[in-house]
Design an enzyme around this catalytic site. Structure first.
Site, PDB file in Angstrom:
ATOM      1  N   CYS A 119      -2.615  -2.164   8.826  1.00  8.53           N
ATOM      2  CA  CYS A 119      -3.048  -1.289   7.723  1.00  8.53           C
ATOM      3  C   CYS A 119      -3.877  -0.079   8.117  1.00  8.53           C
ATOM      4  CB  CYS A 119      -3.824  -2.103   6.706  1.00  8.53           C
ATOM      5  SG  CYS A 119      -2.736  -3.141   5.736  1.00  8.53           S
TER       6      CYS A 119
ATOM      7  N   LEU B 278     -13.460   1.398   5.869  1.00 12.42           N
ATOM      8  CA  LEU B 278     -13.682   0.249   6.765  1.00 12.42           C
ATOM      9  C   LEU B 278     -13.404   0.644   8.212  1.00 12.42           C
ATOM     10  CD1 LEU B 278     -12.059  -2.527   4.549  1.00 12.42           C
ATOM     11  CD2 LEU B 278     -14.466  -2.393   5.199  1.00 12.42           C
TER      12      LEU B 278
ATOM     13  N   THR C 150       0.860  -1.190   0.000  1.00 17.82           N
ATOM     14  CA  THR C 150       0.000   0.000   0.000  1.00 17.82           C
ATOM     15  C   THR C 150       0.887   1.227   0.000  1.00 17.82           C
ATOM     16  OG1 THR C 150      -1.564  -1.178   1.323  1.00 17.82           O
ATOM     17  CG2 THR C 150      -1.837   1.199   1.212  1.00 17.82           C
TER      18      THR C 150
END
Ligand code: UDX
Ligand code: UDX
Length: 459
Positions: free
Chosen positions: A273, A224, A133
């Protein structure tokens, strides 16, 4: 271009499972995963697959099936780069701990090292795929490094972010909601789309420009995490009213516009993350002067920190405002069930707070070793390694961990916790015996009928 050889740099939680599934579904492609960490590669090559460096349900079986056939683990990075047509970069991109952007921006030094390494050793054309990422526009930096090597080799850069969640990585890889490929070169995009096409239908393979792909990954994780902070914010309100957060979550989740997933109130999200990616988003927004945007997303992190702190504060105040010298058993240390990963786990911060109040902590986690729990704590640098060791101990057996404890804190939602002999645990604890269920996995009535003082999140 038809790909016959793939190299993946970084044999971690992302690189390992992703390449194992690509190898399984593409028996004609040779997949080599390389890493600078010899110990990690040796563990991936261990004849006993229960010793793989990563625990993921279903992973060991796939590694056993493909390893030595078309899946290889090695530290010979240059060789693997040069012989491959496609190279995935899956190295870690931690939050910077120094300099500009400290504590916010992603540290891209490993990604840059990879790009330089590829540029140096490549003698044939390569497709370079960003799997890690990365902040928006990183592809530009990689491109610039690759294209300024002076060699005549052509590099195409693709962004192909990974959406797998740990604990369900193999299922997520086998049945992805979508695969996202961002790039400029249509032929490079199609080469990668064909690899996924072995098991994913083409209508689930999205093609975008590189920047959209990079930003989509950050945005997906931010959305999320935002849902968790949203329900956690409501959980605090529930505790002050007669509302029950599970009932609220169910009621709102049945609205198809909201949806029912990711509405479990908890002790706060962890994992490698969410926090990192949101901090990154905040940093990028600020760097463009978009302070309202930055503040908006930063609040997701602030609320998450508040939720973790609230849990330990509540535990301490319930135990008559002191935990000094008291044994607190922590069930679970991983950031979620079915993984041995502990990065940013709420357990670390709760433990640190309780230890600062002089508690004695006993940890039991089915997949996390004492070496790891101690390393996580030492990393915070709150107290010396010796002190941490004397205050916190890991146990192999949950009944031993909870024996003589004043309270149990449930930190991870491992399924096995539900089937314990709770009567036996109760009988061995100090009274009154408290349970702080940070995951809302136990039944309140059942626990209270045994005699526990039971509290959970948002009820
Ligand atoms: C990492 C990032 O954290 C995530 O943002 C990204 O999406 C994917 O890569 P993960 O696989 O979970 O996720 O990281 P980790 O388990 O730390 O694995 C990275 C591996 O890269 C490590 O084994 C490390 O030794 C290796 N590495 C790192 C290299 O081989 N070369 C380097 O230069 C740096
Ligand atoms: C996440 C994303 O889901 C995935 O798509 C991305 O590729 C990487 O980041 P991961 O961090 O592995 O995956 O796990 P995830 O299932 O998203 O859980 C993250 C954290 O949120 C965990 O600590 C989990 O316990 C917590 N969580 C999740 C909640 O507290 N409540 C929920 O309802 C869901």
């Amino acid at each position: 271009m038809t790909i016959t050889k793939i190299c993946c740099i970084g044999a971690g939680y992302v690189g390992g499972p992703t390449m194992a599934v690509i190898a399984k579904k593409n028996p004609n492609i040779k997949v080599t995963i390389v890493d600078i960490n010899q110990e990690r590669i040796d563990a991936w090559n261990d004849a006993d697959v229960s010793k793989l460096p990563i625990y993921e349900p279903g992973l060991a079986e796939i590694v056993e099936e493909t390893r030595g056939k078309n899946l290889f683990f090695s530290t010979e990075i240059d060789k693997a780069i040069d012989e491959s047509e496609m190279i995935f970069i899956s190295v870690n991109t931690p939050t910077k701990t120094y300099g500009k952007g400290k504590g916010m921006a992603a540290d891209l030094k490993y990604v840059e090292l990879c790009a330089r390494n590829i540029a140096e050793v490549a003698t044939t054309d390569k497709i370079v795929v960003e799997k890690s990422t990365l902040p928006v526009r990183t592809a530009q930096a990689i491109k610039s490094i690759l294209h300024n090597t002076g060699s005549n080799v052509n590099f195409e850069i693709l962004s192909n972010p990974e959406f797998l969640a740990e604990g369900t990585a193999i299922q997520d890889l086998l049945n992805p909601d979508r695969v996202l490929i961002g790039g400029e070169s249509e032929s490079a995009i199609e080469s990668l789309a064909n690899i996924y096409g072995s098991w994913v239908s083409q209508d689930r393979i999205l093609r975008t420009n590189v920047w959209s792909s990079e930003l989509s990954k950050l945005t997906a994780n931010a959305f999320l995490a935002q849902r968790i902070s949203s329900i956690n914010a409501i959980s605090e309100l529930c505790e002050h009213t007669e509302a029950d957060v599970s009932e609220v979550a169910r009621a709102i989740g049945m609205d198809s516009r909201i949806g029912s997933k990711f509405l479990n109130a908890s002790i706060g999200f962890g994992g490698s993350c969410f926090q990192k990616d949101i901090l990154n988003l905040v940093y990028i927004a600020r760097s463009y002067g978009l302070n309202a945007v930055a503040d908006y997303w930063e609040q997701v992190i602030i609320l998450n920190d508040h939720q973790k702190r609230r849990f330990s504060d509540n535990l301490i105040s319930t135990l008559y405002n002191t935990v000094s010298g008291k044994k607190i058993a922590m069930l679970g240390w991983a950031f979620k069930k079915d993984t041995n990963d502990t990065r940013e786990s709420a357990a670390i911060y709760v433990a640190d707070h309780l230890l600062s109040e002089q508690a004695q902590i006993a940890v039991y986690d089915p997949k996390v070793s004492e070496k790891k729990t101690q390393a996580d704590l030492n990393y915070l640098n709150t107290r010396s390694e010796e002190e941490n060791k004397s205050l916190m101990t890991s146990f192999e057996d949950p009944y031993e961990a909870t024996k003589d404890a004043h309270a149990i804190a449930i930190m991870t939602e491992w399924d096995e916790f539900k089937s314990y002999d709770w009567k036996k645990i109760y009988s061995q604890m100090k009274k009154p015996a408290f349970i702080f269920d940070g995951r809302n996995i136990l039944n309140k009535d059942a626990m209270e009928s045994i005699g526990f003082e039971y509290s959970s999140i948002g009820k």
